[in-house]
Enzyme design. Structure first.
Site, mmCIF file in Angstrom:
data_model
loop_
_atom_site.group_PDB
_atom_site.id
_atom_site.type_symbol
_atom_site.label_atom_id
_atom_site.label_comp_id
_atom_site.label_asym_id
_atom_site.label_seq_id
_atom_site.Cartn_x
_atom_site.Cartn_y
_atom_site.Cartn_z
ATOM 1 N N ASP A 22 -5.910 2.044 -4.496
ATOM 2 C CA ASP A 22 -5.616 2.873 -3.334
ATOM 3 C C ASP A 22 -4.407 2.300 -2.616
ATOM 4 O OD1 ASP A 22 -5.520 4.234 -0.974
ATOM 5 O OD2 ASP A 22 -7.661 4.071 -0.533
ATOM 6 N N ASP B 129 -11.594 10.835 6.532
ATOM 7 C CA ASP B 129 -10.919 9.652 6.006
ATOM 8 C C ASP B 129 -10.012 9.164 7.123
ATOM 9 O OD1 ASP B 129 -9.349 7.786 4.768
ATOM 10 O OD2 ASP B 129 -8.356 9.189 3.411
ATOM 11 N N GLU C 296 -14.358 3.359 0.996
ATOM 12 C CA GLU C 296 -13.307 4.243 0.478
ATOM 13 C C GLU C 296 -13.293 4.342 -1.050
ATOM 14 O OE1 GLU C 296 -9.979 2.640 2.534
ATOM 15 O OE2 GLU C 296 -10.548 3.631 4.399
ATOM 16 N N LYS D 70 -6.034 1.269 12.976
ATOM 17 C CA LYS D 70 -7.168 0.916 12.130
ATOM 18 C C LYS D 70 -7.134 -0.562 11.728
ATOM 19 C CE LYS D 70 -9.153 2.201 7.687
ATOM 20 N NZ LYS D 70 -8.821 2.806 6.393
#
Lengths: 523, 380
Positions: A197, A11, A175, A73
């Site tokens: 999330d 992840d 995800e 990211k």
């Protein structure tokens, strides 16, 4: 399997990254870093030629924020002129610059730039080495999770980062799907999930359906600038005010003091998830000209934190409503709400999400790790140990093609199920034309300016013939990972044609290979 | 034979082979056949005779005569098979005899293909595939060949007019059997490639069928899901109005179902336009608003209103055709005549008695454009 090296689930997060493996006993397991943590902060600190990664790099945030890269990211596969990058450039303590091809790169020092792919590769390599220490054998392949809304360029950039780190990507997994998979959704009855999330930097909402072992993501929305880091920032702002009142110093322009306050506030915030009061302690907030350090101590109550973060908590509702509307669902048509990401541990966040979704969310014991567990299960699935499960992905954005600067023509529509392939036929326009150039765009608008250019290609060495007699078939394939592959054929003879890449978003193949070698040699 | 064409003739039995050289050939060399292209006289062609044992014999020939067939796209073509020598004939006869005496283990280079295989040619098996993967590889190759020849609905094994549930079920069945992830454990690129190709065919068929269903108003689609539209039986006009007026006088008689009654307030000419028989109608309130906007020359907003209405009444033909009319008007305002024409034709395809579409289209075809104010009058 062992002959080709072990595979892991990763992840790769904005703030924290996690690596999980299927252990020798067949169970998924989260690996711990050298410091004994299950999560590796996605921070890379460049100290001269040395690179420090993870927990130890937090010190860099403190001492040299301009060469400490976090949240890389967010920059991955993004154009420098993207509005989100413009916003980030104002917020981030390190400098962003435009790469020659328009991508976003990071400037560590004048004349020294680095691509976000390389930064992510360093984090991935750290995780890879953790797994290698665990197994005692090489790890060469990985399932890496990505946000469901990642476009083809961002997906390719993630793959490039993995390749630089010496990892072959066996699958890019979205995800929310990974979260539902890691939660064990494939074992139960058919359910409609809403996955919320809230991580360190981003808030993603997705409606995920599980029907007979098939996972589908119906709609994703989110707030790219909402996460635990924003709560920390809100706390720091208030603490800076408190310092001014109680100590008489203004530390708002002191980067080091701010970073120290942030670390202390973050620790207190984590503590407050289970207690109602915690202490903020900074041993040396600032140094007086005499050399004497000023200590800062303050008790922090949970209700204070909730009051300060209330404006942020209120921003949770719109993405959830949008996701439900996008999936054409009412609140009552959701079977289960999954809370993922460390920030969902905050009681205020749980309360708000329960209010907005109209139901008590499922409590996952390890919200930070469930996505990585899903990635590890995906490794097991692809190796054939989990059967009867399929994870379906769709094209996040449409793909268009244009020839000779003309209008963009849609080739693959948004929400097409991947893998898929479409083709277009181009004819020569002049006698003995030797090459045809075309552009591939991400986006569905006919105007090129509204789309993102993925690359410019030329079909070369066409046979000599009158105008219109040479027909070139260009095939655009979106593979299972959602990345683009191209092929060209001369229609009359059926010969494969050579494709020349003239411009490309992201790193060039040659650069990826060179960087992979450099990183491997450097270790 | 780079310049010439190759014509394949496939024989499945040795009887057919015998019939070919005894009855089909005139004077031992001349063959007449229907072909899908127009060959030039004197052109070189190659006839590939595929024998029942899988061997292909190439015979050179020259086109002597061509004559088009009335009402057919194909052409009768007479070919002189110059390469069909006595030598070739005796070879074929020899093979026919051995084929008849030993039919089961044919001397074909390939292992016996499964009975469903349409073409008994052996695929070349990559060297890295071994054991039971070999059978899987052959099965996938056969399946891919079969599917490449199918229409989109046949790929998913559903009828041509299948509804959303059937299409989705067909697609799910296909991906459950052929998704590349299911064969990823072999780590054999050739097998993964075949599975991916099959899945691409299935996914494309699914995407095409579901966008067609959505365009026809028979389904809605979110992400990879396609489903029956929810709620089209109950519509806006089923709600009571505050001022007591009802847009549909007979709303109470059949609650839940709209009837093809012309809305009040529409001019007589419009009221005369019949609605589609049998279909579920509704959304007159939207139609009225959209017409008013078109009357004011506000085609873009009319289009928005109609698009919203179509979410509620995806099966209403008048609304759908009016949507395309609005789109055409908006195109004409920008001077895009080609686009407007196609939109008007689409409007008529959806609802052939759409008066406005007919009138504007006629005008555009006659004059190459349409006057904005003239068009506005149509809706008043």
């Amino acid at each position: 399997m062992t002959a080709k090296g072990r595979a892991v689930g990763i992840d790769l997060g904005t703030s924290n990254s996690v690596v999980a493996v299927i252990d020798n006993d067949g169970m998924p397991r989260i690996l711990t870093t050298d410091e004994g943590m299950t999560t590796l902060p996605s921070i890379v600190w460049f100290v001269g030629r040395r690179v420090i990664i993870g927990e130890a790099a937090r010190e860099g945030l403190d001492s040299s924020p301009e060469t400490t890269v976090f949240g890389a990211k967010r920059l991955l596969g993004r154009r420098f002129d993207h509005p989100e990058i413009a916003k980030l450039a104002r917020i981030l303590p390190y400098d962003l610059v435009a790469a020659p091809n328009g991508d976003t790169w990071i400037q560590l020092a004048p004349g020294r730039t680095i691509s976000p792919e390389e930064v992510c590769a360093m984090i991935l390599r750290e995780l890879k080495q953790t797994a290698e220490r665990h197994f005692g054998e090489p790890v060469t392949r990985a399932v890496i999770t990505i946000p469901a809304w990642y476009d083809a360029a961002q997906r390719q950039a993630t793959k490039d980062a993995a390749q630089i780190a010496g990892l072959g990507v066996i699958r890019l997994l979205s995800e929310p799907t990974a979260a539902a998979f890691g939660h064990g959704a494939h074992r139960g009855a058919n359910r409609r999930y809403l996955v919320c999330d809230l991580g360190g930097g981003t808030f993603d909402v997705a409606a995920v359906d599980v029907d007979g072992g098939i996972f589908e993501v119906l709609a994703t929305t989110g707030d790219p600038f909402l996460g635990g880091d924003d709560v920390d920032r809100a706390l720091v702002e208030n603490l800076v005010r408190d310092v001014r009142v109680s100590k008489g110093f203004d530390v708002s322009t002191d980067a080091i003091a701010i970073e120290r306050l942030r670390l202390a506030a973050q620790r207190a915030k984590h503590e407050l998830s289970s207690t109602s009061q915690a202490a903020v302690h900074v041993a040396e907030l600032v140094q007086l000209p005499s050399g004497k350090g000023i200590e800062y101590n303050r008790a922090l109550r949970r209700d204070e934190v909730e009051l300060w973060s209330a404006p942020l908590i209120r921003r949770l509702e719109p993405p959830i409503s949008q996701a439900l509307a996008g999936a054409r669902r009412g609140r009552d048509q959701v079977d289960e709400v999954l809370l993922v990401g460390g920030s969902t541990r905050m009681p205020a966040v749980r309360r708000e999400l329960a209010r907005v979704t109209g139901r008590e969310p499922s409590v996952i014991a390890n919200p930070e790790e469930v996505v990585a567990i899903g990635a590890a299960l995906e490794v097991a699935r692809l190796e054939g140990t989990i059967e009867g499960v399929l994870l379906i992905d769709v094209a996040a954005r449409g793909l268009s093609i244009s020839v000779a600067g003309g209008d963009c023509e849609l080739v693959i529509a948004q929400s097409s199920v991947v893998p898929t392939r479409e083709h277009r036929v181009f004819a020569t326009r002049q006698d003995d034309q030797a090459r045809i150039e075309f552009d591939i765009w991400e986006g569905e608008a006919p105007e090129a300016a509204k789309n993102r250019q993925l690359g410019r290609y030329a079909v070369v060495d066409l046979p000599e013939a009158p105008a219109g007699d040479v027909l070139v078939l260009v095939e655009v394939t979106l593979d299972t990972d959602g990345t683009v592959r191209l092929g060209a054929t001369e229609l009359v003879s059926g010969d494969r044609l050579q494709l020349e890449q003239l411009f490309h978003a992201g790193l060039a193949r040659a650069d990826v290979i060179r960087l992979a070698r450099q990183l491997a040699e450097g270790s | 034979m780079a310049s010439g064409r190759t014509l394949h003739v496939r024989f499945t039995t040795w009887e057919q082979v015998e019939a070919f050289h005894t009855r089909k050939l005139r004077r031992g060399k001349l063959l007449s056949m229907k072909v899908a292209f127009q060959a030039a006289i004197g052109a070189q062609v190659t006839l590939g005779l595929e024998l029942p044992n899988g061997i292909v014999i190439a015979i050179d020939g020259t086109v002597l005569k061509t004559s088009p067939i009335a009402g057919d796209t194909k052409t009768w073509t007479e070919i002189e098979l110059v390469g069909f020598t006595e030598d070739v004939l005796s070879r074929i006869k020899a093979m026919a005899n051995s084929g008849e005496t030993a039919p089961a283990p044919a001397p074909a280079p390939a292992p016996p293909p499964p009975p469903a295989a349409p073409r008994p040619r052996a695929p070349s098996i990559p060297p890295d595939i071994s054991g039971d993967e070999r059978q899987l590889f052959l099965n996938l190759t056969t399946e891919l060949r079969r599917m490449r020849q199918l229409a989109v609905h046949e790929v998913l094994d559903v009828p041509r007019d299948a509804d959303a549930d059937a299409v989705r079920h067909g697609w799910m069945t296909l991906v459950r059997h052929h998704h590349p992830d299911l064969v990823a454990r072999y780590q054999a690129p050739a097998i993964s490639h075949l599975a991916e190709e099959i899945t691409i065919l299935g996914n494309r068929a699914y995407d095409r069928l579901r966008s067609a269903l959505v365009a026809e108003g028979r389904a809605t689609s979110v992400g990879s899901v396609v489903q029956e539209p929810a709620g089209w039986l109950v519509g806006f006009e089923d709600l009571s109005s505050v001022d007591g007026s009802s847009l549909r006088p007979n709303a109470k008689s059949r609650p839940g179902f709209a009837t093809p009654t012309p809305p009040t307030g529409i001019p007589a000419a419009d009221a005369a336009a019949p609605s589609a028989p049998g279909g579920v109608q509704g959304g007159e309130a939207f139609e009225l608003r959209a017409r008013a906007m078109l009357g004011d020359g506000d085609a873009n907003n009319a289009q928005e209103v109609l698009a919203a209405a179509l979410c509620v009444y995806p099966r209403s033909r008048p609304l759908r055709s009016l949507y395309y009319v609005a789109s055409a008007v908006s195109a004409l305002q920008k001077g895009e005549v080609m686009l407007a024409t196609s939109q008007l034709e689409t409007a008529l395809a959806h609802h052939e008695s759409c008066r406005e579409a007919g009138t504007i289209l006629e005008h555009v075809r006659k004059h190459g454009h349409a006057r904005i104010d003239e068009m506005r009058k149509l809706f008043k």
